[in-house]
Design a protein around this motif. Structure first.
Motif, PDB file in Angstrom:
ATOM      1  N   GLN A 178       0.825  -1.200   0.000  1.00  0.00           N
ATOM      2  CA  GLN A 178       0.000   0.000   0.000  1.00  0.00           C
ATOM      3  C   GLN A 178       0.868   1.263   0.000  1.00  0.00           C
ATOM      4  O   GLN A 178       2.065   1.208   0.311  1.00  0.00           O
ATOM      5  CB  GLN A 178      -0.935  -0.031   1.197  1.00  0.00           C
ATOM      6  N   GLN A 188      -9.142   3.342  -2.386  1.00  0.00           N
ATOM      7  CA  GLN A 188      -9.022   1.889  -2.360  1.00  0.00           C
ATOM      8  C   GLN A 188      -9.079   1.327  -3.766  1.00  0.00           C
ATOM      9  O   GLN A 188      -9.743   1.874  -4.652  1.00  0.00           O
ATOM     10  CB  GLN A 188     -10.162   1.288  -1.544  1.00  0.00           C
ATOM     11  N   LEU A 205      -8.785  -2.140   5.791  1.00  0.00           N
ATOM     12  CA  LEU A 205      -7.385  -2.463   6.042  1.00  0.00           C
ATOM     13  C   LEU A 205      -6.445  -1.490   5.339  1.00  0.00           C
ATOM     14  O   LEU A 205      -5.250  -1.737   5.246  1.00  0.00           O
ATOM     15  CB  LEU A 205      -7.097  -3.897   5.558  1.00  0.00           C
ATOM     16  N   GLY A 206      -6.992  -0.401   4.826  1.00  0.00           N
ATOM     17  CA  GLY A 206      -6.172   0.584   4.152  1.00  0.00           C
ATOM     18  C   GLY A 206      -6.012   1.838   5.000  1.00  0.00           C
ATOM     19  O   GLY A 206      -5.780   1.752   6.204  1.00  0.00           O
ATOM     20  N   ARG A 236      -8.079  -2.012   1.194  1.00  0.00           N
ATOM     21  CA  ARG A 236      -6.699  -1.910   0.727  1.00  0.00           C
ATOM     22  C   ARG A 236      -6.567  -1.242  -0.647  1.00  0.00           C
ATOM     23  O   ARG A 236      -7.441  -1.341  -1.486  1.00  0.00           O
ATOM     24  CB  ARG A 236      -6.068  -3.309   0.655  1.00  0.00           C
ATOM     25  N   VAL A 240      -3.720  -1.496  -3.491  1.00  0.00           N
ATOM     26  CA  VAL A 240      -2.490  -2.153  -3.927  1.00  0.00           C
ATOM     27  C   VAL A 240      -2.240  -2.000  -5.426  1.00  0.00           C
ATOM     28  O   VAL A 240      -1.147  -2.292  -5.902  1.00  0.00           O
ATOM     29  CB  VAL A 240      -2.495  -3.659  -3.561  1.00  0.00           C
TER      30      VAL A 240
END
Length: 309
Positions: free
Chosen positions: A202, A244, A252-253, A259, A261
């Motif tokens: 991230q 995201q 979870l970000g 996230r 990614v």
């Protein structure tokens, strides 16, 4: 005789002056649209080309009309089916020279990806030059991670790349360093490179501190010392971090998001302007068109860059 010699010297000196004053070709600017998606070609589709994933990609590309396309986790048969789709809608300028593929796992006759193998692909609306393929440091898994790049045929200083870095933390630093060094080499030789892919880290991860430009210094992403901008790092949703790129129920970000990614990078000193957005999954796939087509979002970015003259 002295007069002739003097005239010759004058001509030589004038030629030197004229040569020294010859204009250096000026850099021009170009605006590109970049489209990226990790389609989870095996994990979500088992290599299918008839469950809606090809139409989902093709309709999005046809509707947005990007200049460059990056696809991660695409089975080889899906790659061929997408080529057919894009040819049929007339997206590429040259229907026989616009796509490149690099396997991460070859065809093996198993049920994995319907036996056709899996990899990453790039597509270009413009004809492409010679393919440049790189193998990243091995992470011990069944997938050999790669970096795939190709220049635009009539503007070879512009290169488009795609990669998919391992999720294994023990090998991420080595793979990210390898990819960055290739980009650094392109930059040093005067090229303008744009890379899209699933980096599996991230924006605020320390492993990307040597990627992000030092001007990116926010509560969400700090300690940066690199030469690149991620094309979503100006997004007001989460300054310095962006939006995201995955779908999930757990935040979870950063800024309360899932996230991020999937990233698109370009050198800071080549960028005139840039922006990016991740698109919520608006397509359904599956035997009855009843499932999301991926756990990743489509990433759509724009970059105006300087290009060597």
């Amino acid at each position: 005789m002295n007069l002739v010699r003097s005239l010759c010297v004058a001509v030589v000196l004038m030629s030197v002056v004229l040569m020294s004053e010859a204009p250096v070709p000026a850099a021009s600017s170009a605006r590109y649209q970049i489209w990226h998606w990790n389609i989870a070609g095996h994990a979500y589709h088992l290599g299918s080309t008839t469950n809606g994933i090809i139409e989902a990609m093709g309709r999005s590309i046809g509707g947005r009309n990007p200049d460059f396309v990056s696809v991660n986790e695409i089975c080889h048969n899906q790659y061929g089916a997408l080529i057919d789709y894009l040819q049929q809608i007339g997206w590429p300028q040259n229907a026989s020279n616009f796509a490149r593929y690099e396997p991460m796992r070859p065809a093996d006759g198993t049920s994995y990806c319907d036996g056709t193998g899996i990899g990453q692909a790039l597509f270009s609306r413009f004809p492409l030059g010679a393919t440049e393929r790189y193998t990243l440091p091995y992470d011990g898994s069944t997938l050999q991670r790669k970096l795939l790049c190709a220049p635009v045929a009539d503007k070879t200083s512009v290169k488009f790349c795609t990669t998919h870095v391992t999720f294994d933390r023990a090998y991420q630093a080595a793979q990210l360093t390898y990819v960055r060094k290739v980009l650094d080499r392109y930059h040093a030789q005067g090229d303008t490179a744009i890379i899209a892919g699933d980096f599996n880290v991230q924006p605020d991860d320390p492993l990307l501190d040597t990627w992000y430009d030092s001007s990116v210094d926010t509560a969400n992403n700090t300690h940066n010392s690199g030469p690149y901008h991620e094309l979503d790092d100006l997004d007001a949703t989460c300054p310095g971090w962006g939006e995201q790129t995955t779908e999930g129920s757990l935040p979870l970000g950063s800024c309360g998001q899932p996230r991020k990614v999937d990233l698109v990078f370009a050198a800071a000193d080549r960028l005139v302007s840039y922006t990016a957005d991740s698109q919520p999954i608006g397509h359904v796939c599956g035997a009855n068109r009843d499932k999301a087509c991926s756990d990743h979002r489509i990433l759509n970015a724009f970059a105006t860059v300087t290009v060597a003259g």
